[in-house]
Motif scaffolding. Structure first.
Motif, PDB file in Angstrom:
ATOM      1  N   TRP A 112      -5.410 -26.131 112.356  1.00 29.89           N
ATOM      2  CA  TRP A 112      -6.058 -24.838 112.368  1.00 29.89           C
ATOM      3  C   TRP A 112      -5.245 -23.835 111.555  1.00 29.89           C
ATOM      4  O   TRP A 112      -4.101 -24.076 111.165  1.00 29.89           O
ATOM      5  CB  TRP A 112      -6.328 -24.348 113.779  1.00 29.89           C
ATOM      6  CG  TRP A 112      -5.148 -23.981 114.643  1.00 29.89           C
ATOM      7  CD1 TRP A 112      -3.966 -23.403 114.268  1.00 29.89           C
ATOM      8  CD2 TRP A 112      -5.060 -24.145 116.076  1.00 29.89           C
ATOM      9  NE1 TRP A 112      -3.158 -23.193 115.353  1.00 29.89           N
ATOM     10  CE2 TRP A 112      -3.791 -23.629 116.489  1.00 29.89           C
ATOM     11  CE3 TRP A 112      -5.925 -24.644 117.051  1.00 29.89           C
ATOM     12  CZ2 TRP A 112      -3.385 -23.619 117.809  1.00 29.89           C
ATOM     13  CZ3 TRP A 112      -5.506 -24.626 118.365  1.00 29.89           C
ATOM     14  CH2 TRP A 112      -4.250 -24.125 118.739  1.00 29.89           C
ATOM     15  N   TYR A 113      -5.849 -22.687 111.305  1.00 31.69           N
ATOM     16  CA  TYR A 113      -5.275 -21.655 110.452  1.00 31.69           C
ATOM     17  C   TYR A 113      -5.100 -20.391 111.295  1.00 31.69           C
ATOM     18  O   TYR A 113      -6.074 -19.763 111.702  1.00 31.69           O
ATOM     19  CB  TYR A 113      -6.184 -21.384 109.253  1.00 31.69           C
ATOM     20  CG  TYR A 113      -6.370 -22.598 108.373  1.00 31.69           C
ATOM     21  CD1 TYR A 113      -5.633 -22.760 107.206  1.00 31.69           C
ATOM     22  CD2 TYR A 113      -7.271 -23.605 108.735  1.00 31.69           C
ATOM     23  CE1 TYR A 113      -5.789 -23.889 106.408  1.00 31.69           C
ATOM     24  CE2 TYR A 113      -7.434 -24.738 107.946  1.00 31.69           C
ATOM     25  CZ  TYR A 113      -6.684 -24.872 106.792  1.00 31.69           C
ATOM     26  OH  TYR A 113      -6.839 -25.995 106.017  1.00 31.69           O
ATOM     27  N   THR A 114      -3.840 -20.028 111.557  1.00 35.17           N
ATOM     28  CA  THR A 114      -3.554 -18.878 112.405  1.00 35.17           C
ATOM     29  C   THR A 114      -3.534 -17.605 111.571  1.00 35.17           C
ATOM     30  O   THR A 114      -2.811 -17.507 110.575  1.00 35.17           O
ATOM     31  CB  THR A 114      -2.211 -19.043 113.126  1.00 35.17           C
ATOM     32  OG1 THR A 114      -2.268 -20.215 113.955  1.00 35.17           O
ATOM     33  CG2 THR A 114      -1.919 -17.835 114.008  1.00 35.17           C
ATOM     34  N   LEU A 115      -4.360 -16.641 111.981  1.00 43.80           N
ATOM     35  CA  LEU A 115      -4.455 -15.401 111.212  1.00 43.80           C
ATOM     36  C   LEU A 115      -3.317 -14.453 111.551  1.00 43.80           C
ATOM     37  O   LEU A 115      -2.708 -14.528 112.614  1.00 43.80           O
ATOM     38  CB  LEU A 115      -5.807 -14.738 111.460  1.00 43.80           C
ATOM     39  CG  LEU A 115      -6.150 -14.242 112.862  1.00 43.80           C
ATOM     40  CD1 LEU A 115      -5.562 -12.871 113.174  1.00 43.80           C
ATOM     41  CD2 LEU A 115      -7.656 -14.200 113.061  1.00 43.80           C
ATOM     42  N   VAL A 116      -3.040 -13.555 110.621  1.00 43.06           N
ATOM     43  CA  VAL A 116      -2.053 -12.499 110.822  1.00 43.06           C
ATOM     44  C   VAL A 116      -2.756 -11.316 111.492  1.00 43.06           C
ATOM     45  O   VAL A 116      -3.782 -10.853 110.993  1.00 43.06           O
ATOM     46  CB  VAL A 116      -1.453 -12.051 109.472  1.00 43.06           C
ATOM     47  CG1 VAL A 116      -0.475 -10.908 109.676  1.00 43.06           C
ATOM     48  CG2 VAL A 116      -0.798 -13.225 108.772  1.00 43.06           C
ATOM     49  N   PRO A 117      -2.256 -10.824 112.615  1.00 45.52           N
ATOM     50  CA  PRO A 117      -2.922  -9.708 113.293  1.00 45.52           C
ATOM     51  C   PRO A 117      -3.042  -8.474 112.401  1.00 45.52           C
ATOM     52  O   PRO A 117      -2.158  -8.169 111.602  1.00 45.52           O
ATOM     53  CB  PRO A 117      -1.993  -9.416 114.491  1.00 45.52           C
ATOM     54  CG  PRO A 117      -1.251 -10.690 114.707  1.00 45.52           C
ATOM     55  CD  PRO A 117      -1.057 -11.287 113.348  1.00 45.52           C
ATOM     56  N   VAL A 118      -4.155  -7.799 112.517  1.00 45.40           N
ATOM     57  CA  VAL A 118      -4.459  -6.538 111.852  1.00 45.40           C
ATOM     58  C   VAL A 118      -4.633  -6.705 110.346  1.00 45.40           C
ATOM     59  O   VAL A 118      -5.699  -6.434 109.792  1.00 45.40           O
ATOM     60  CB  VAL A 118      -3.409  -5.445 112.145  1.00 45.40           C
ATOM     61  CG1 VAL A 118      -3.787  -4.131 111.460  1.00 45.40           C
ATOM     62  CG2 VAL A 118      -3.239  -5.246 113.641  1.00 45.40           C
ATOM     63  N   TYR A 119      -3.600  -7.167 109.647  1.00 41.24           N
ATOM     64  CA  TYR A 119      -3.663  -7.271 108.194  1.00 41.24           C
ATOM     65  C   TYR A 119      -4.262  -8.599 107.727  1.00 41.24           C
ATOM     66  O   TYR A 119      -4.475  -8.785 106.536  1.00 41.24           O
ATOM     67  CB  TYR A 119      -2.266  -7.087 107.596  1.00 41.24           C
ATOM     68  CG  TYR A 119      -1.702  -5.710 107.861  1.00 41.24           C
ATOM     69  CD1 TYR A 119      -2.066  -4.624 107.069  1.00 41.24           C
ATOM     70  CD2 TYR A 119      -0.829  -5.486 108.918  1.00 41.24           C
ATOM     71  CE1 TYR A 119      -1.567  -3.357 107.323  1.00 41.24           C
ATOM     72  CE2 TYR A 119      -0.327  -4.224 109.175  1.00 41.24           C
ATOM     73  CZ  TYR A 119      -0.700  -3.158 108.372  1.00 41.24           C
ATOM     74  OH  TYR A 119      -0.208  -1.901 108.627  1.00 41.24           O
ATOM     75  N   GLY A 120      -4.523  -9.487 108.645  1.00 40.51           N
ATOM     76  CA  GLY A 120      -5.035 -10.806 108.282  1.00 40.51           C
ATOM     77  C   GLY A 120      -6.417 -11.109 108.802  1.00 40.51           C
ATOM     78  O   GLY A 120      -6.880 -12.248 108.715  1.00 40.51           O
ATOM     79  N   ASP A 121      -7.097 -10.102 109.334  1.00 40.85           N
ATOM     80  CA  ASP A 121      -8.497 -10.271 109.750  1.00 40.85           C
ATOM     81  C   ASP A 121      -9.232  -8.958 109.515  1.00 40.85           C
ATOM     82  O   ASP A 121      -9.540  -8.224 110.437  1.00 40.85           O
ATOM     83  CB  ASP A 121      -8.611 -10.753 111.194  1.00 40.85           C
ATOM     84  CG  ASP A 121      -7.923  -9.822 112.189  1.00 40.85           C
ATOM     85  OD1 ASP A 121      -7.045  -9.048 111.771  1.00 40.85           O
ATOM     86  OD2 ASP A 121      -8.290  -9.853 113.371  1.00 40.85           O
ATOM     87  N   ILE A 122      -9.551  -8.698 108.263  1.00 40.12           N
ATOM     88  CA  ILE A 122     -10.178  -7.437 107.864  1.00 40.12           C
ATOM     89  C   ILE A 122     -11.688  -7.590 107.923  1.00 40.12           C
ATOM     90  O   ILE A 122     -12.279  -8.408 107.218  1.00 40.12           O
ATOM     91  CB  ILE A 122      -9.733  -7.032 106.447  1.00 40.12           C
ATOM     92  CG1 ILE A 122      -8.207  -6.875 106.403  1.00 40.12           C
ATOM     93  CG2 ILE A 122     -10.424  -5.742 106.013  1.00 40.12           C
ATOM     94  CD1 ILE A 122      -7.663  -6.614 105.019  1.00 40.12           C
TER      95      ILE A 122
END
Length: 212
Positions: A175-185
Motif C-alpha cells: 500500500w501507499y501511505t499518504l503524507v498528512p495535509v500536504y499529501g492528500d489535497i
C-alpha cells in the motif's frame, strides 16, 4: 472564549530506535471534543525511510464496530527533519505523486499502534512514478471505540472525491501511505486538477532528493 473542553495528554517519548514499520515521529497528542485546533508546522523524522508513524495506542484499542455518532476527536502532532511545505523536498522524499479518485474504504489495519485506514483508489494521472489502475492508499488516523484520531487534524479521505496524493510505498503491505495535509489535497474541479498537475510537474523537475 471557546466553550470547548480541552484535555492535555502527557507527552509521549519517541524511542531511540524506530523500526522500518514506524511512521511519523509523534511528539504529543491532544484530546478535544468538537473541532480540534490545527497546526501546519510539522516535518518528517530523518529515521523514517519507508513509512510514516510510530504507535502510541495498543492494538486492542481499535474496533471494527460502526462509526460512533459523536466521536471524541484527538489530534496527533509530530516533528522531524524537513518542512513538508517545501514541495521540492517533499517530492524528493516521496515514492509516488499522483491524482486519484477514492472508490471506497477497503480496511482498517494498524502496524504501529495508532489507527490506520485503507482506501481503494483509482489512479487517473501520474506525476512521479508509474502507477496503474487501482491501488490501496493508507492513511494514518481512523476511528476507535469512541474516538476519531486525526494526524495534524487531516480529515479522513472521502469516497468519490479526487485528490492529489504524495505517498511512500510499503512493500510489506503493498500500500501507499499518504503524507498528512500536504499529501492528500482535495480537488474540486477540472481546473484545480489541471493546475495542480502543472504545478507539481514543475516542482518534480526541481525535486530535492531526500537527505540533500
Amino acid at each position: 472564549m471557546s466553550n470547548k473542553i480541552k484535555q492535555e495528554m502527557s507527552k509521549i517519548e519517541i524511542p531511540k530506535e524506530i523500526s522500518e514499520r514506524s511512521k511519523l515521529g509523534i511528539s504529543k497528542v491532544k484530546s478535544e471534543r468538537g473541532k480540534p485546533k490545527f497546526k501546519r508546522s510539522f516535518i518528517i523524522a530523518p529515521a523514517i525511510v519507508a513509512s510514516l508513524a510510530i504507535g502510541i495506542f495498543t492494538s486492542s484499542y481499535f474496533t471494527n464496530d460502526s462509526v460512533p455518532e459523536n466521536p471524541i476527536i484527538k489530534t496527533m502532532e509530530y516533528s522531524s527533519s524537513f518542512d513538508l511545505s517545501d514541495t521540492p523536498r517533499l517530492i524528493g522524499w516521496a515514492d509516488n505523486v499522483f491524482i486519484g479518485k477514492v472508490l471506497k474504504q477497503s480496511g482498517t489495519k494498524s502496524l504501529g499502534g495508532i489507527p490506520e485506514t485503507q482506501f481503494e483508489v483509482e489512479v487517473t494521472d501520474n506525476i512521479k512514478g508509474d502507477l496503474e489502475e487501482t491501488i490501496i492508499v493508507n492513511q494514518q488516523g481512523g476511528y476507535t471505540k469512541e474516538e476519531l484520531i486525526l494526524v495534524e487534524n487531516d480529515p479522513l479521505l472521502k469516497e468519490g472525491q479526487l485528490y492529489l496524493f504524495v505517498t511512500k510505498y510499503l512493500q510489506e503491505e503493498n500500500w501507499y501511505t499518504l503524507v498528512p495535509v500536504y499529501g492528500d489535497i482535495l480537488i474540486n474541479n477540472n481546473d484545480e486538477k489541471n493546475n495542480l498537475i502543472q504545478e507539481y510537474k514543475i516542482e518534480y523537475e526541481n525535486e530535492i532528493p531526500f537527505g540533500n
